[in-house]
Each structure stands twice: as C-alpha cells, then as structure tokens.
Design a protein around this motif. Structure first.
Motif, PDB file in Angstrom:
ATOM      1  N   VAL A   1       0.879  -1.173   0.000  1.00  9.47           N
ATOM      2  CA  VAL A   1       0.000   0.000   0.000  1.00  9.47           C
ATOM      3  C   VAL A   1       0.919   1.227   0.000  1.00  9.47           C
ATOM      4  O   VAL A   1       1.836   1.318   0.808  1.00  9.47           O
ATOM      5  CB  VAL A   1      -0.930   0.008   1.239  1.00  9.47           C
ATOM      6  CG1 VAL A   1      -1.744   1.286   1.291  1.00  9.47           C
ATOM      7  CG2 VAL A   1      -1.858  -1.200   1.226  1.00  9.47           C
ATOM      8  N   ASP A   2       0.640   2.133  -0.939  1.00  7.29           N
ATOM      9  CA  ASP A   2       1.589   3.222  -1.183  1.00  7.29           C
ATOM     10  C   ASP A   2       0.925   4.588  -0.986  1.00  7.29           C
ATOM     11  O   ASP A   2       0.134   5.029  -1.822  1.00  7.29           O
ATOM     12  CB  ASP A   2       2.106   3.066  -2.632  1.00  7.29           C
ATOM     13  CG  ASP A   2       3.264   3.991  -2.921  1.00  7.29           C
ATOM     14  OD1 ASP A   2       3.646   4.766  -2.029  1.00  7.29           O
ATOM     15  OD2 ASP A   2       3.790   3.929  -4.050  1.00  7.29           O
ATOM     16  N   SER A   3       1.202   5.228   0.106  1.00  6.80           N
ATOM     17  CA  SER A   3       0.733   6.589   0.385  1.00  6.80           C
ATOM     18  C   SER A   3      -0.763   6.760   0.099  1.00  6.80           C
ATOM     19  O   SER A   3      -1.156   7.683  -0.617  1.00  6.80           O
ATOM     20  CB  SER A   3       1.520   7.599  -0.444  1.00  6.80           C
ATOM     21  OG  SER A   3       2.875   7.461  -0.182  1.00  6.80           O
ATOM     22  N   LEU A   4      -1.553   5.900   0.657  1.00  2.00           N
ATOM     23  CA  LEU A   4      -2.992   5.929   0.406  1.00  2.00           C
ATOM     24  C   LEU A   4      -3.670   7.012   1.258  1.00  2.00           C
ATOM     25  O   LEU A   4      -3.632   6.953   2.479  1.00  2.00           O
ATOM     26  CB  LEU A   4      -3.584   4.553   0.743  1.00  2.00           C
ATOM     27  CG  LEU A   4      -5.090   4.402   0.580  1.00  2.00           C
ATOM     28  CD1 LEU A   4      -5.477   4.383  -0.889  1.00  2.00           C
ATOM     29  CD2 LEU A   4      -5.563   3.114   1.235  1.00  2.00           C
ATOM     30  N   SER A   5      -4.240   7.988   0.581  1.00  2.00           N
ATOM     31  CA  SER A   5      -5.008   9.024   1.282  1.00  2.00           C
ATOM     32  C   SER A   5      -6.435   8.940   0.780  1.00  2.00           C
ATOM     33  O   SER A   5      -6.680   9.091  -0.425  1.00  2.00           O
ATOM     34  CB  SER A   5      -4.427  10.414   1.021  1.00  2.00           C
ATOM     35  OG  SER A   5      -3.145  10.488   1.595  1.00  2.00           O
ATOM     36  N   LEU A   6      -7.358   8.685   1.687  1.00  2.00           N
ATOM     37  CA  LEU A   6      -8.714   8.333   1.280  1.00  2.00           C
ATOM     38  C   LEU A   6      -9.705   8.802   2.329  1.00  2.00           C
ATOM     39  O   LEU A   6      -9.400   8.782   3.519  1.00  2.00           O
ATOM     40  CB  LEU A   6      -8.758   6.806   1.175  1.00  2.00           C
ATOM     41  CG  LEU A   6     -10.024   6.115   0.727  1.00  2.00           C
ATOM     42  CD1 LEU A   6     -10.278   6.420  -0.741  1.00  2.00           C
ATOM     43  CD2 LEU A   6      -9.888   4.595   0.910  1.00  2.00           C
ATOM     44  N   GLU A   7     -10.879   9.219   1.872  1.00  2.00           N
ATOM     45  CA  GLU A   7     -11.945   9.554   2.823  1.00  2.00           C
ATOM     46  C   GLU A   7     -13.215   8.826   2.399  1.00  2.00           C
ATOM     47  O   GLU A   7     -13.614   8.919   1.240  1.00  2.00           O
ATOM     48  CB  GLU A   7     -12.186  11.061   2.844  1.00  2.00           C
ATOM     49  CG  GLU A   7     -11.057  11.816   3.537  1.00  2.00           C
ATOM     50  CD  GLU A   7     -11.388  13.278   3.766  1.00  2.00           C
ATOM     51  OE1 GLU A   7     -12.252  13.801   3.034  1.00  2.00           O
ATOM     52  OE2 GLU A   7     -10.781  13.881   4.669  1.00  2.00           O
ATOM     53  N   VAL A   8     -13.805   8.103   3.315  1.00  2.00           N
ATOM     54  CA  VAL A   8     -15.046   7.380   3.013  1.00  2.00           C
ATOM     55  C   VAL A   8     -16.150   7.940   3.913  1.00  2.00           C
ATOM     56  O   VAL A   8     -16.080   7.799   5.137  1.00  2.00           O
ATOM     57  CB  VAL A   8     -14.877   5.862   3.268  1.00  2.00           C
ATOM     58  CG1 VAL A   8     -16.184   5.141   3.030  1.00  2.00           C
ATOM     59  CG2 VAL A   8     -13.786   5.289   2.388  1.00  2.00           C
ATOM     60  N   PRO A   9     -17.154   8.588   3.339  1.00  6.01           N
ATOM     61  CA  PRO A   9     -18.233   9.136   4.171  1.00  6.01           C
ATOM     62  C   PRO A   9     -19.044   8.030   4.843  1.00  6.01           C
ATOM     63  O   PRO A   9     -19.137   6.917   4.312  1.00  6.01           O
ATOM     64  CB  PRO A   9     -19.110   9.896   3.168  1.00  6.01           C
ATOM     65  CG  PRO A   9     -18.329   9.978   1.914  1.00  6.01           C
ATOM     66  CD  PRO A   9     -17.354   8.853   1.910  1.00  6.01           C
ATOM     67  N   ALA A  10     -19.601   8.350   5.983  1.00  6.50           N
ATOM     68  CA  ALA A  10     -20.432   7.371   6.708  1.00  6.50           C
ATOM     69  C   ALA A  10     -21.736   7.151   5.959  1.00  6.50           C
ATOM     70  O   ALA A  10     -22.252   8.050   5.283  1.00  6.50           O
ATOM     71  CB  ALA A  10     -20.713   7.883   8.113  1.00  6.50           C
ATOM     72  N   GLY A  11     -22.259   5.929   6.073  1.00  3.31           N
ATOM     73  CA  GLY A  11     -23.590   5.615   5.549  1.00  3.31           C
ATOM     74  C   GLY A  11     -23.647   5.251   4.083  1.00  3.31           C
ATOM     75  O   GLY A  11     -24.733   5.118   3.521  1.00  3.31           O
ATOM     76  N   ILE A  12     -22.501   5.076   3.442  1.00  2.20           N
ATOM     77  CA  ILE A  12     -22.535   4.694   2.021  1.00  2.20           C
ATOM     78  C   ILE A  12     -21.882   3.333   1.806  1.00  2.20           C
ATOM     79  O   ILE A  12     -21.215   2.808   2.692  1.00  2.20           O
ATOM     80  CB  ILE A  12     -21.816   5.727   1.108  1.00  2.20           C
ATOM     81  CG1 ILE A  12     -20.291   5.711   1.379  1.00  2.20           C
ATOM     82  CG2 ILE A  12     -22.396   7.115   1.283  1.00  2.20           C
ATOM     83  CD1 ILE A  12     -19.502   6.279   0.226  1.00  2.20           C
TER      84      ILE A  12
END
Lengths: 249, 310
Positions: free
Chosen positions: B21-32
C-alpha cells in the motif's frame, strides 16, 4: 474478560467434541480414551492401580498426552482453516484468546484424566475389591491433581506458544512431539548421568538412596518447578501474542 | 461536511521490500457503500487489515469511525464487522453454533443472539439448515452465513473483502441481491473490495480504484465516467466506409470513433443530438440496425485508469 475466556473455551470444546464434523465421531473418540485409561489399564494393573505411588506417573503423563493432542490445533489449526483472521478482526481481546485456548486444553486434558481415574477406581473395586473399598491414598490424590494440573498447564502453554508461530497443525504437532520427548527423557537421562557421576556409588545403592527420599518434598519441589515453568511459558505466550504478527501469509 | 467513517493519510505498508500500500489518502463518508476496486494483488486486502489494526502501517495513519488504527484498534474492531478473504467459519460446527459463538464474542444477550440469528438466517434462506455442520454446505451458502455473522452485532461499519469471489454467477447474483437488501435495511457503512466491476456498479455510491498499492481515482461511478470519458453512442450496422469515419471524426461533437465488426462506437463531447450523425451515416450508404446512447461502463473507466497508470 472471564466471559470472553469462557466463550473461547466453549467454542474450542464444541469443536473438539465435533471431530471431523460428526458429534458421534467425537464422542466415540472420547469414550475410547476413557475406556483405555479407565477400564483397560486398571484391569491390567490390578490393585496396584490404586495402591502403588507409581500411579502418580499416570496422573502426570495422561493430561499432558491429552492436551498435546488438542493444543497443537489451538492457533495453528485456526490459521490453517482460515478462521484465525476473522477471530482476530473481532473485539475479542488478545489475552482472552490466549487464556481461553490454554484453559480449553487444560480443562479437556485434566477433565478426561479425572473421569478416567474415577472410572479406574470403580473398575479396580469391582474387579479386585473383595468386599473391601479401595481408595487412592490422600497424598496420591493431592499430588496427582496438582501434578496433573501443572503438566496439563505445561503442555497447554508450550503448545499455544508453539502454535502461535507454526504455519500448520502438523508443524506444531511435530515441534510439540520433540519437546515432549525432551521433557520425558531428560530427567531419566539426568538421573542416570548423576548416578554415573557419583564415585563409588553402584546403581543398587543409588536406587536405595532414591527410595529413602521424602517423596512428599520431592513432589512439592516438582510441583514448584512445574508451576514456575508454566508461568514462564504463559508470560512468553502473552509476549508473543501480537495480532499484527499472527497473520502469516 | 459529511461525517467520515474512514480517513487515511499517506497510509503505507511494505512487506520485505515490496510496497503493498503506497501513500494511500482516502476519505469514506459514513452511511454509504464504498467500493475499493483493483486487480489481484493491488493492496485491497492489506488496506482492510491496516484499517482493522491487524497490521501496522510502515508509514502514515488511518482513522476508522474516529479511532486511530494503531492506538485504538480495539475500539475499531468493537464497532466493525468483517468478512475477510475467507469466510472464517468453523466448519465442524453448525450454522447455529457459528452464530452463537460470534454472538457471545460480541456480548449479545442470549435472547438477542437467538432473535438476531433467526432474523438473519431466515432472511438469507438458511434457517431450515441451521443445525447442519457448515463444512457440508456449498460455497455460496457459507458465504451467506459469513455475511450473517458479519452483520450479527449490528456494526456501524462493515468490511467485505471480495464477498462474491469464487461463487458461480447464480450464487454471486443471489448473494449480491441479499447484500444489497441487508445493507439498505441495516443502514451500515460498507467498505467493499472487489474486482467485479458490475458488482461495484450495482452496490456502490462511491468507488476508489487502486493499482499496485496506489490510489488512481476516487469518486462516484458517474464522476469517474465523466473524468475518463464523456457520453457515448453505439451504432450497430454495416457499410461504415473509411470516408464516413473520417467525416465523423472531423465533427466537433465527436471526440473519437472506433469501428469493429459492424459496431461503431462514438465517444461524444457533452450531450449530443444523434439524429444528424445518423443521417450522415445513412447518406454515406451505411445500413443502420440500431443506434443507442450510452455511457462508459465502470469496467471501461477502470481499464482506462489502469492503462493511463501503465
């Protein structure tokens, strides 16, 4: 924590009694073990089964033997059957998993030993009692339960420790077999070496000396040593139980 | 701003010199339902292990449901459910015992355990077979039971690692349908890894595409389509001459034209009226059987992203 440990024990017992997917098969395996140790061997030994202090060796050996068979499966089996990662991904605390595995193995080994010894007592009384009630001497019972618990604990702690790093059940079982051989033969070889190392003492004199020993103290010493080793192995197991290092790809 | 169920910053994990895994920047909103798409070995499973605190990152950090994956992993696992690479079922035990065990693990009361097991097993069509040893079941049934186990304690976030992998198309479709219904009913956030793009298209509100540990794109399937190609038109027929293809390519509303085996694929710039283009084709002598407007499938988007990365 206690409830979590009991949850692991509950599951491990359920799994071991349902050997190969069949509860009847698991039950048969248990009955055979209890028959061999509770009926066959006492019938062969006669009154000596109850009266001889040699039965202490049985109290020591059987729980270790039974636990070794089960404990190799503890972590390595879960890893091999791909259930470990799901368990580790749950809320179950590390120590509850570790102590649960140890307790399940100890309970299994010690429980079966006590049942088979009780059955052995009944068998000897029925076959050789001649209207007289034969009972194990109190020292044998106390020493036996203590030694049985500690050897079961030793086998379980060593087994979990080995199982933590073994990729397969077979690998864990092989390592445990080698360790068991060492535990069995090292004291015998050590006694032989001691006798040879003593100048001018014959084997007969050495045996006579052993017979004069205070066996209650020897028993206590052995139990103290076993308790110490059990403790060390448990602490080592706790130190090695790291979720991030348990998933071997 | 939407509450984030998962947030990673430069999350990196190396294994013996290989960067999984290489510099993973991620945002996952709640409820989806969030789809994490990538080919085999792209780092999807490692990402889940990092998020659950089952692996330690080499660098970077992750927060799941507001908890740090390194220092508060126990709190994360307390609130999440996971169906990992393998179903993780005890095959010597019955379905009922498997759920009983995990019900105890999650500290559900005996009444709750019974009611929840019944509810989930009934919904998944497994109630009648609850007393059978799981080892005798088909893979599809095991996978359904694993889904039930994952949802048993009503987690706020579930991780599903390729839940339909290895299933036959019928079993996969059935499981997908069940998952879709259950997730909608339970209102959980789902982090779904898959390389089945049709599955992601059906289930996911947002997707991230990962390759060799690097995040190539993230957004809703529509966003990704828009980013990697505009609307399309498909023309089925015969007699598409090189001249008419050149004429089509020269038109300002057409970005690209590809012809293959009686099938013309037009990539368009924005919403376009297809009637003039159809007239042009007919005037050139082509015989048209069917004209339809369409948009790039997620598969095409995925392949474009991977090709661009290569």
């Amino acid at each position: 924590m206690i409830a979590d440990i009991w949850t692991i024990v509950w599951k491990d017992w359920k799994e071991s009694f349902a050997a190969q997917g069949s509860r009847r098969g698991g039950l048969m395996r248990l009955l055979i073990l209890v028959f061999v140790f509770g009926v066959f061997l006492p019938l062969q030994s006669g009154r000596a089964w109850v009266e001889s202090p040699v039965v202490l060796i049985y109290w020591m050996w059987v729980p270790g033997f039974l636990v070794t068979g089960l404990v190799a499966d503890a972590i390595a089996g879960e890893r091999e059957r791909h259930t470990l990662e799901t368990l580790l991904a749950s809320r179950m605390p590390d120590r509850a998993i570790l102590f649960g595995k140890v307790l399940a193995a100890v309970g299994y080994g010690l429980g079966l030993t006590v049942v088979s010894l009780f059955l052995g007592l009944v068998t000897v009384n029925v076959a050789y009692g001649r209207s007289e009630l034969l009972l194990y001497p109190p020292l044998t019972v106390a020493g036996g339960i203590g030694l049985g618990l500690l050897t079961a604990g030793l086998a379980a702690s060593a087994g979990v420790l080995v199982s933590l790093r073994a990729a397969t059940v077979r690998q864990a079982a092989q390592t445990l077999s080698i360790a068991t051989m060492l535990v069995l033969f090292v004291p015998i070889l050590a006694l032989q070496a001691l006798q040879k190392a003593l100048p001018g003492v014959s084997a007969i004199e050495f045996t006579a000396f052993l017979e004069t020993m205070n066996w209650a103290w020897v028993l206590l010493g052995a139990m103290g040593a076993l308790a110490l080793i059990d403790g060390i192995l448990l602490v080592a197991g706790m130190a090695r139980f790291k979720r991030a290092r348990l998933i071997l790809d | 701003m939407a509450e984030m169920a998962i947030r990673t910053e430069a999350l990196t994990r190396d294994f013996a010199g290989v960067r999984a895994v290489d510099s993973l920047s991620l945002e996952v909103p709640a409820g989806i339902v969030f789809g994490f798409l990538g080919p085999n070995g792209s780092g999807k499973t490692t990402t889940i292990r990092l998020l659950l605190g089952l692996l330690e990152p080499t660098r970077g950090r992750a927060a799941v449901l507001g908890f740090d994956s390194q220092t508060e992993a126990a709190q994360i696992r307390e609130r999440c459910g996971a169906l990992l690479e393998h179903p993780g079922l005890y095959e010597r035990l019955s379905a009922e015992d498997n759920l009983e065990f995990y019900g105890r693990v999650w500290r559900l009361s005996p009444d709750e355990r019974r009611a929840r097991s019944r509810e989930l097993l009934t919904h998944l069509g497994l109630w009648e077979r609850r007393r059978e040893a799981v080892g005798t079941w088909s893979r599809g049934m095991k996978q359904k039971l694993a889904v039930a186990r994952t949802l048993l304690h009503r987690p706020s976030l579930i991780f599903l690692d390729e839940p339909t992998a290895g299933l036959d198309p019928v079993a996969a479709a059935a499981l997908r349908e069940d998952l879709y219904e259950l997730v909608a009913r339970e209102g959980v956030t789902v982090f779904l890894t898959t390389h089945n793009l049709a599955e992601a298209e059906k289930l996911c509100a947002q997707v991230g595409v990962i390759r060799q540990g690097r995040l190539l794109a993230v957004g809703s399937p529509n966003d990704l389509r828009a980013r990697t190609g505009g609307p399309r038109a498909e023309v089925v027929g015969r007699g598409f001459s090189p001249a008419v293809l050149a004429e089509l390519r020269a038109r300002p509303e057409v970005a690209n034209v590809e012809a293959q085996d009686g099938h013309l694929s037009l990539e368009l710039r924005g919403p376009v009226d297809l009637a003039p283009l159809t007239r042009l084709l007919i005037a050139s002598g082509a015989e048209i059987e069917e004209v339809r407007k369409g948009k790039a499938s997620l598969e095409e988007v995925f392949l474009t992203l991977v090709e661009e990365d290569q």
